[in-house]
Scaffold this motif. Sequence first.
Motif, PDB file in Angstrom:
ATOM      1  N   TYR A 336       0.856  -1.145  -0.023  1.00  0.00           N
ATOM      2  CA  TYR A 336       0.015   0.059   0.055  1.00  0.00           C
ATOM      3  C   TYR A 336       0.942   1.080   0.018  1.00  0.00           C
ATOM      4  O   TYR A 336       2.041   1.318   0.301  1.00  0.00           O
ATOM      5  N   ARG A 349      -3.856   3.323   0.568  1.00  0.00           N
ATOM      6  CA  ARG A 349      -4.298   2.854  -0.738  1.00  0.00           C
ATOM      7  C   ARG A 349      -3.652   1.788  -1.059  1.00  0.00           C
ATOM      8  O   ARG A 349      -2.501   1.516  -1.265  1.00  0.00           O
ATOM      9  N   SER A 350      -4.420   0.572  -1.191  1.00  0.00           N
ATOM     10  CA  SER A 350      -3.819  -0.566  -1.462  1.00  0.00           C
ATOM     11  C   SER A 350      -3.458  -0.728  -2.798  1.00  0.00           C
ATOM     12  O   SER A 350      -4.202  -0.191  -3.904  1.00  0.00           O
ATOM     13  N   VAL A 351      -2.272  -1.315  -3.268  1.00  0.00           N
ATOM     14  CA  VAL A 351      -1.715  -1.443  -4.728  1.00  0.00           C
ATOM     15  C   VAL A 351      -1.180  -2.569  -5.075  1.00  0.00           C
ATOM     16  O   VAL A 351      -1.063  -3.248  -4.248  1.00  0.00           O
ATOM     17  N   GLY A 366      -4.504   0.325  -8.065  1.00  0.00           N
ATOM     18  CA  GLY A 366      -4.672   0.977  -6.862  1.00  0.00           C
ATOM     19  C   GLY A 366      -4.520   2.457  -7.137  1.00  0.00           C
ATOM     20  O   GLY A 366      -5.176   3.359  -6.293  1.00  0.00           O
TER      21      GLY A 366
END
Length: 409
Positions: A336, A349-351, A366
Amino acid sequence: MRRVGPCRPNRNNPMHRPATFALLLLLATGPTAGSAQAQFGPQGPPAVGVIKAERRPVTESVEFVGRIEAVNRVEIRARVTGFLQERLFQEGQEVTAGEVLFRIEKPPFEASLEQARANVASAQATLENARVSLARARELQQTGAGTRVALDNAQAQERTANAGLLAAQAQARTAEINLGYTDIIAPIDGKIGRATYTPGNVVSPTLTEPLATIVSQDPMRVAFTVSARAGVELRNRYESRGGVNAVRIRIRLTDGRVYGQSGQIDFIDTQIDRNTDSLLIRALMPNPRRDGVQAGAGDRELIDGQFVTVSVEGVEPVQAIVLPRAAVLQDQGGNYVLVVAAENQAQRRSVRLGQTLNDQVVIENGLEGGETVISEGLQRVRPGQPVNPGPAGQPPRPPAGAAAPGRQG
């Protein structure tokens, strides 16, 4: 009469202690209350460095471990039994198709050929005699002086003599072929390795080891395996762009150098290995002679059997978000980043990460682009916490309402 001396300080009285008195005097004449608050009061939101998540052209690549293979590889073996008379090449040199490599002793095979030709001449004579006898038997049978049985026998003898001639001719042809096999020639162009046998040894087709091995040099082939999952990902990524024509193959040598030539995939196996759950892929790589190097050992960069790192690259760059690797955090929930949202609050924000480019990493999912991502000072920030953002790589700005360092009221 009582004598009065000088007055001594009472050490039990705090006002008579020099250090305590000096401290009280300093507090009474020191900085104003507002300045003290600036020095000892709250610091405000933590200062962080931020960057914009912007899309830029990126060459996609995925790396695998591969091995260099010759396109053509031939083991040179004797096709007849005899004494090895000559070796006509230098080990390690490049040879051309049709070039004589070894020579087996010829006289025994020449003698066998002459004998076979003599048998052919004898069979021809026998056939001619049988034909004369057949013609005579026909004449006698037509005049009534001969019998049908004699005619049938003459015909059978003529056919037998004809078959004997064919057999003798075949034996002569075999002897001629065997004589030709005494010159062992190169079937392909390529580089020949060490000779297993030296002149004077008896060689035959039943030997377990070949006399030598020739491997082709240009082009070479690089073979590598990809997991079934990686194979599906590569197919989905490039199928709409042209399939194998949308990628090129580059290799990195064992010393870390990137090979100057790129290749093209020419084969994808039709089945997955059940033991390793992997798929075999092969690509052709040019292997010209190195500039300024004489022909011989080491004159080409790629060698059969060599381990290399294979990079599958997209031909056309794609637009992708690239962030510093230090901006990506990881916990049990996965990778994230922290972005600066409304009112300068840090938001998680998860990526999903793609390939790594030196100290940069591609964000595949993401982020949409345009977000303000925290890349410096992450150790002081938690999701939902207000921050004081500033451009990454510059000194942090003081929080709003705080006095500048070294300034007194």
